[in-house]
Design an enzyme around this catalytic site. Structure first.
Site, mmCIF file in Angstrom:
data_model
loop_
_atom_site.group_PDB
_atom_site.id
_atom_site.type_symbol
_atom_site.label_atom_id
_atom_site.label_comp_id
_atom_site.label_asym_id
_atom_site.label_seq_id
_atom_site.Cartn_x
_atom_site.Cartn_y
_atom_site.Cartn_z
ATOM 1 C CE1 TYR A 1 40.391 70.919 42.007
ATOM 2 C CE2 TYR A 1 38.125 72.083 42.478
ATOM 3 C CZ TYR A 1 39.157 71.202 42.616
ATOM 4 O OH TYR A 1 38.571 70.141 43.594
ATOM 5 C CG ASP B 1 38.960 69.185 48.823
ATOM 6 O OD1 ASP B 1 39.160 68.082 48.047
ATOM 7 O OD2 ASP B 1 38.638 70.474 47.916
ATOM 8 C CG HIS C 1 38.295 63.561 49.991
ATOM 9 N ND1 HIS C 1 39.735 64.119 49.985
ATOM 10 C CD2 HIS C 1 37.532 64.889 49.649
ATOM 11 C CE1 HIS C 1 39.756 65.342 49.641
ATOM 12 N NE2 HIS C 1 38.467 65.748 49.193
#
Length: 467
Positions: free
Chosen positions: A386, A237, A443
């Site tokens: 982000y 990630d 993930h």
């Protein structure tokens, strides 16, 4: 012009012609050699600098490392209980599973467990079983867990940093820590697990602009402060991008980079492989497993990502709006975070009424991760990461245009959000010495399959150490 050159060449005597040909060959060879040298030369990106604390930067900063303990109180727990008791739910659509998001029927079960059985004080004691520390870097209190292996004779101890992503935390690595600190044929790891600034117990930046490059620099300073001149890195990630940036900034310090999430460059080679790959995979460097995981490409990599990336668009544009309600509602926060642990573990979980959450995780583990966000009030600051990373096109940033030359290992888990074939990964990572198709997992590799990830990491490091 060509005619003049031909007449000039043939007007020379044979000895002169031979000397000219030899000279031309040497010149061409020199140009090719120089080109190959420049391509193989280890490139790096600027280290940069920053100050992320409140106000102006002081003339000097305290570089001491201080012990830290996770704490709680009866007041904190009582406040949580009161908020859980006031929760309101919307009934799910019939037979909708997790297709519309977190199914509220199952959410009621999770919240009931949280309210009546989950023991936060017990989990705090569990979190504190490993040593925690904080140190001030660029104006921020940076939190990290630091675990040393038991002393043994004839054992090489290698420093290793794990970096988490969103919506995870340093807690993702608690299952893999005891595995890696064991002896593996004379090798054990001294593991450092920091919290990204703005996540959990690491202070959030007070100024705009803190992105993966800044996190990478902060963690390089942390490793230097701990006395490590060379070390290994592992990430998935956001952690995969941060550790990649660390390897780009100081390749001489990174002995090896191990990733369980890997993104390739875009371009003609990728487009060509998507056209030819399903029919003649060997021509574009695809294996049968690559074909199985990639195709049909639109369904698996475009349509699925459109359905799963709504959160990213919100957090990449208006994180403070997206997170303000979650910062006040533990039920909303749990639904928002845990839905990712369902879908990103296996997208087929969207068809299940319980999202398959307890197939890979216990509710205690899942709620511990939620509590790290809840008690620190860090959901908004974690979302801002982000926004900061998507302010510009990541492919056009300096790190997107620079290769990675340190020894690299890739653990390709089958349920990862997007599959990256080795031939694609090699466009950026120029020294891949281990690429493994993992048999299962998604993930959250260290959280889901700690034994599998540890085994692949160990074999990668042993390979690098023997070079």
């Amino acid at each position: 012009m060509l005619r003049i050159l031909k007449e000039s060449f043939f007007g020379l005597d044979p000895v002169q012609q031979q000397q000219l040909l030899i000279g031309s060959a040497v010149a061409v060879g020199g140009i090719l050699a120089y080109t190959m040298y420049k391509r193989r030369q280890v490139k790096r990106i600027p280290l940069g600098e920053g100050w992320w604390g409140a106000g102006e930067a002081p003339l000097s900063e305290d570089a001491q490392i201080y012990p830290f303990q996770v704490q709680t109180s009866d007041e904190e727990i009582q406040d949580l209980y009161e908020r859980l008791d006031r929760a309101r739910y919307t009934n799910p659509l019939e037979d909708s599973g997790f297709q519309y998001g977190f199914n509220s029927t199952y959410l009621k079960k999770v919240i009931t467990y949280w309210r009546q059985e989950f023991d936060w004080k017990k989990q705090v004691a569990m979190l504190n079983k490993y040593p925690h520390f904080k140190t001030k870097i660029e104006g921020l209190d940076v939190h990290f867990v630091h675990v040393r292996p038991p002393p043994r004779e004839n054992q090489k101890v290698l420093p290793l940093m794990f970096v988490h992503g969103w919506p995870g935390s340093f807690f993702e690595f608690y299952k893999i820590l005891p595995v890696l600190t064991q002896n593996h044929d004379g090798v054990a790891f001294e593991v450092i697990c920091p919290s990204i600034p703005g996540y959990g117990y690491s202070e959030a930046p007070h100024k705009q602009g803190f992105n993966s490059l800044d996190a990478a620099r902060v963690f390089l300073i942390l490793m230097e402060r701990l006395g490590f001149s060379q070390f290994y890195l592992q990430g998935g990630d956001w952690g995969s991008l941060i550790t990649t940036n660390m390897a780009q900034m100081k390749p001489e310090c990174v002995k090896g980079l191990h990733l369980n999430m890997c993104l390739s460059r875009k371009g003609f080679k990728v487009l060509l492989s998507l056209i030819i790959g399903p029919y003649l995979p060997f021509l574009v460097g695809f294996s049968r497993e690559d074909v199985r995981r990639l195709f049909p490409f639109f369904e698996k990599n475009v349509w699925n990502m459109l359905k799963e990336s709504g959160y990213m668009h919100i957090q990449g544009t208006k994180p403070d709006t997206a997170g303000c309600g979650l910062n006040d509602s533990p039920v909303g926060l749990a639904a928002y975070l845990l839905e990712k642990f369902s879908t990103w573990t296996d997208m087929k979980n969207r068809d299940l009424a319980d999202g398959g959450l307890e197939r890979k995780f216990s509710l205690d583990d899942l709620l511990t991760n939620v509590m790290i966000y809840w008690t620190t009030g860090s959901i908004v600051s974690s979302m801002r990461f982000y926004k900061e990373n998507f302010k510009t096109d990541p492919d056009q940033r300096v790190d997107g245009r620079t290769g990675i030359f340190v020894p690299t290992g890739v653990a390709a888990f089958p349920e990862e959000l997007m599959h990256c074939p080795k031939s694609w990964a090699e466009m950026r990572y120029r020294n891949i010495c281990s690429y493994t198709f993992m048999p299962r997992g998604g993930h959250f590799a260290a959280f889901e399959e700690p034994q599998l990830l540890a085994k692949d990491l160990v074999q990668f490091v042993q390979k690098v150490e023997t070079f």
